[in-house]
Design a protein around this motif. Structure first.
Motif, short mmCIF file in Angstrom:
data_model
loop_
_atom_site.label_atom_id
_atom_site.label_comp_id
_atom_site.label_asym_id
_atom_site.label_seq_id
_atom_site.Cartn_x
_atom_site.Cartn_y
_atom_site.Cartn_z
N TYR A 67 36.45 5.13 13.80
CA TYR A 67 37.65 4.44 14.25
C TYR A 67 38.08 4.92 15.64
N ALA A 68 37.91 6.21 15.90
CA ALA A 68 38.28 6.72 17.23
C ALA A 68 37.43 6.09 18.32
N ALA A 69 36.20 5.75 18.00
CA ALA A 69 35.30 5.16 18.99
C ALA A 69 35.79 3.80 19.48
N VAL A 70 36.62 3.12 18.68
CA VAL A 70 37.17 1.83 19.10
C VAL A 70 38.64 1.98 19.48
N LEU A 71 39.06 3.22 19.77
CA LEU A 71 40.40 3.53 20.27
C LEU A 71 41.49 3.14 19.27
N ALA A 72 41.19 3.30 17.98
CA ALA A 72 42.23 3.13 16.96
C ALA A 72 43.20 4.30 17.03
N ASP A 73 44.38 4.10 16.49
CA ASP A 73 45.36 5.18 16.39
C ASP A 73 44.98 6.04 15.19
#
Length: 889
Positions: free
Chosen positions: A374-380
């Motif tokens: 999820y961090a890889a797609v700039l999710a919170d």
């Protein structure tokens, strides 16, 4: 008018469109001091109008320069006897407004008797007369213009006469009315319902240790659905699905109920779940996720609530259990051969927000492994502080943030606000009573991500469509989010705002253009460091009139948000220091001031000046609200807003005032520091900042105050800035015609998004704010607001704006700097010293003995006025003196 070879009678009659089109040409030609082009089709109209108005021809023979304030005449100014020119201009403005509002009946009963042709003829006549007025002769000090691109020696002295300034403002109002008339109707009636309708899936471990949690889900599912609907004001459709999983040796291994709105059916399914099985410690988590992915997801907001007390198989990849306690220790070694990365990618592609309700620490590594996708797609993304991988998760998020900053990133808080998905780990522990609260909180925060995602999909769709059009191809597929944005006729753009970007170079996020960003520290005091000069017509707004706030008038009509204009010479650093998706920002200052400014310009095609003017009016209204809020909430809770000025490059010597001609630009004060975003116009709230930044509660209360103070007509959100100075807000309006060109105006849906997540705090209570989310469920009839507010004079005695129109900082009256030489003006600590520092000696142009007087160029630039050519005494009729009085300290 050029008669040509044929008589007037033999020419075709002008249509209304011909008249309007030619009036537009005349207005634009007037501003550029060009000859008015002839239009044969207009001759009959002109002749007819001349005959019709011959009886009143003495009323207005031409438009000339108006007298300076106080009745004094500028030196060298030609004054002509013109009876009642102001009444004629007022009539012209009313008739011009009637033209632009056609065929909608004008509000004025007097204007409603004017025919369409008469109004258009009047526009043509007055504009033609203005064009032939002696602008060049009425000004005592005509501009001294020497085009010199990139030179700091180029100066433009003087400025527009009062008549020319009024003509510019009329032109901008004329263009704005046309733009609003051409803008499609925007309806957001169902936007809130569409964005908040939710698919909620419970992914549950149903092995032997989970009996209590299954019972909790069964007993609380109805309350959970009711609370979600209540949070969304009973407008959201909520569907529930359940996936229960055990381990590979258990029968059944996976149990599944697809999405349904029938709560009783959900409870019956949960009754059928039996907590048993589970041989080794890990469970078939990945098999459960695969089944969840296959569910019939359809609503815009999608949430997966994972309740687990054991990790998946895959030792040292997804779990840290001891050797020999995992039957399938190798990742991908389970019977179904699933691995977590492809599954997480599918979840992300489906726009599923994921929440792990942790029962114990055995799921720590799983949570971190899932978070990385999820961090890889700039999710919170958030892990619990008690998770042993929490610090690594923070480092990972910061690394992803730094990478994104190279293509137009922004502050960490703003990056979180712009995230389209969220990943959260929360503590359920052994007290399953917290289940309901955690689920409802996750769903409501996920809904704000939905609107952000819709905006992102819309922006991508628009960019793709533009690119496709340029390459003569077509797009046949749109995402559901972009279709939703198209349905409501909007680009919800400022949720995806492009400002305050990172200051590193790299590929622009607008499609790959390389932007070289300024890396040197700005040298504000060195004018030569600013290596590009712009000559512009600047438009700004007035928040105070005679020192009194006009908030009530501004709320009543856009026409009451007063505009003023002046000429400015701006020195700018050629390389921008920051960039966003659409614009770049450059260091700047003016000739007469050392105030730190920023010029923003579009990278390619962008908004025109009418859109920037609408944004400027929005900001002025925010400033007026902030003046009153700061007076009532106290200095410790004061709020301020930056108000930008619109810039229209002047044409000098047949060329634009700079090598790369820009359609329009904006100018605003430079604020330095770390930007923090407090809320969005889609309901997102920065909950983390509440614990480290006391101003967060002030920002949330200010948004609530604007709705209460306006009696439900406005709500200001999308608040971000540095310290107590905010910028780029969104203004939601009840009237769909107000701020129609602003992308961020979500109308009444914006009100609902805010109240769906707002929690009143101590400042709301201090101000006596009564409105809340439950009032929206009574069709507006149940709204209750605070009844009385302080009088305008009381507010004026507490807070004012700095009188420099390019600053306008809110200051407490008790601390504002005042001068007896400039009565009625207030100055902040930055602008006050410049009144003296900018003084220059000027030779008085009056007849008589030679003498000089000192004049503050900063003062006249700050007011958008022409510097006088005569000393104060000659202007007042007294005996001349050599020096102006110094402002008192």
């Amino acid at each position: 008018m050029d008669s040509g070879p044929s008589s007037y009678e033999s020419r075709p009659r002008a249509t209304g469109e011909d008249a309007q089109s030619h009036a537009d040409v005349i207005l634009n030609a007037s501003l550029a001091h060009r000859p008015v082009p002839s239009n044969p089709s207009m001759a009959s109209v002109s002749s007819q109008h001349s005959r019709r108005s011959s009886a009143s021809s003495a009323t207005l023979t031409s438009v000339v320069a108006m007298a300076a304030p106080g009745g004094s005449q500028r030196p060298g100014e030609i004054r002509r006897a013109v009876p009642s020119p102001s009444s004629r201009r007022a009539s012209f403005r009313a008739r011009l407004a009637a033209v632009m509002c056609w065929p909608k009946p004008p509000r004025s009963s007097a204007a409603s008797t004017i025919t369409r042709d008469e109004v258009r003829e009047d526009v043509h006549e007055v504009a033609r007369e203005v064009d032939h007025s002696p602008f060049a002769q009425v000004k005592g000090n005509p501009p001294d213009i020497t085009p010199s691109f990139g030179s700091t020696e180029t100066t433009v002295t003087g400025g527009p006469s009062d008549a020319e300034a009024e003509l510019r403002v009329l032109w901008l109002q004329h263009e704005s009315l046309k733009a609003k008339h051409a803008a499609p109707a925007r309806s957001t009636a169902d936007l809130f319902k569409s964005a908040c309708s939710t698919d909620l899936l419970f992914l549950m471990d149903t092995t032997g240790s989970m009996t209590a949690y299954i019972e909790a889900a069964k007993s609380q599912v109805k309350s959970i659905v009711d609370d979600i609907k209540l949070a969304f004001m009973n407008e959201a459709d909520v569907r529930i699905a359940v996936v229960g999983y055990k381990d590979h040796g258990d029968k059944p291994n996976i149990q599944f109920l697809d999405f349904t709105t029938d709560v009783c059916r959900v409870r019956s399914f949960l009754d059928e779940l039996s907590a048993f099985g589970g041989g080794d410690v890990p469970e078939d988590v990945l098999g459960g996720i695969q089944k969840a992915i296959d569910a019939s997801w359809s609503q815009q907001t999608r949430c997966m609530i994972h309740i687990a007390d054991a990790p998946p198989h895959g030792r040292m990849v997804l779990n840290e259990i001891p050797m020999g306690c995992d039957s399938y220790p190798k990742a991908g070694g389970e019977p179904h051969r699933l691995t977590h990365e492809p599954l997480l990618k599918k979840m992300i592609d489906l726009n599923i927000n994921y929440a792990l309700l942790r029962i114990n620490a055995s799921t720590n590594l799983m949570a971190f492994a899932f978070l990385k996708s999820y961090a890889a797609v700039l999710a919170d993304c958030k892990l619990l502080a008690s998770n042993t991988y929490c610090n690594r998760a923070i480092e990972l998020s910061q690394a992803e943030f730094r990478d994104s900053a190279r293509v137009g990133g922004s502050s960490m808080a703003k990056r979180r606000a712009k995230a389209t998905l969220q990943f959260e780990e929360a503590e359920l522990g052994t007290s399953y009573k917290a289940l309901q609260h955690l689920v409802v909180r996750n769903v409501t925060s996920s809904a704000s991500r939905t609107l952000t995602r819709v905006s992102a999909d819309s922006a991508v769709s628009i960019a793709s469509s533009s690119s496709t059009a340029r390459n003569s191809r077509s797009i046949t597929r749109q995402s559901k989010g972009s279709r939703l944005a198209a349905k409501f006729g909007m680009n919800l753009g400022s949720i995806n705002e492009d400002e305050k970007a990172g200051a590193t170079g790299g590929m622009g996020s607008n499609g790959g253009e390389e932007i070289a960003l300024e890396s040197a520290k700005p040298q504000w005091e060195e004018q030569d460091w600013f290596n590009e000069t712009l000559h512009v017509e600047a438009f700004s707004t007035d928040v105070l009139v005679h020192g009194i706030s006009i908030l009530d008038d501004m709320m009543e009509s856009d026409d009451n948000i007063k505009l003023s204009t002046t000429d400015l010479t701006i020195h700018r650093r050629s390389n921008p220091f920051a960039q966003g998706a659409m614009r770049v920002a450059s260091y700047a200052r003016t000739s007469a001031s050392t105030n730190r400014l920023v010029v923003k310009s579009f990278k390619k095609e962008g908004k025109d000046i009418t859109h920037l003017a609408d944004d400027m009016r929005c900001q002025a209204l925010c400033k007026a609200f902030a003046l009153e809020f700061s007076a009532l909430a106290g200095e410790e809770n004061s709020v301020d807003f930056i108000v930008a000025s619109c810039l229209k490059p002047k044409v000098l010597g047949g060329r634009a005032s700079r090598p790369r001609a820009m359609k329009c630009l904006s100018l605003e004060p430079f604020i330095e520091g770390d930007y923090i975003k407090y809320n969005s116009n889609g309901g997102w709230v920065n909950d983390e900042s509440c614990f480290i930044d006391p101003f967060n509660q002030t920002a949330q209360a200010f948004s609530h105050f604007t709705f209460e103070r306006s009696q439900g007509r406005f709500l200001i959100s999308d608040l971000q800035g540095v310290g107590q100075v905010l910028t780029d807000p969104a203004v939601h309006t009840k009237d769909p015609e107000r701020f129609k060109l602003a992308d961020t105006n979500l109308g009444e849906a914006g009100f609902k998004f805010f109240f769906s997540t707002h929690k009143c705090n101590g400042i709301c209570a201090k101000l006596g704010l009564k409105s809340n989310s439950t009032m929206f469920m009574a069709d507006g009839s149940g709204f209750e607001f605070r009844e009385t507010w302080p009088a305008k004079r009381e507010v004026a005695n507490m807070t004012v704006c700095c009188s420099n129109k390019l600053c306008s900082r809110i200051v407490r009256v008790s601390r504002a700097k005042k001068s007896t030489y400039y009565p009625g003006y207030y100055w902040c600590t930055t602008c006050w010293p410049q009144l003296n520092k900018s003084k220059v000696p000027v030779v008085c142009a009056a007849t008589g003995r030679h003498h000089e007087f000192n004049i503050s160029s900063f003062f006249y630039e700050s007011q958008g006025q022409i510097m006088p050519r005569m000393c104060p005494q000659h202007r007042s009729g007294a005996e001349p003196v050599m020096e102006e009085a110094e402002p008192e300290e």
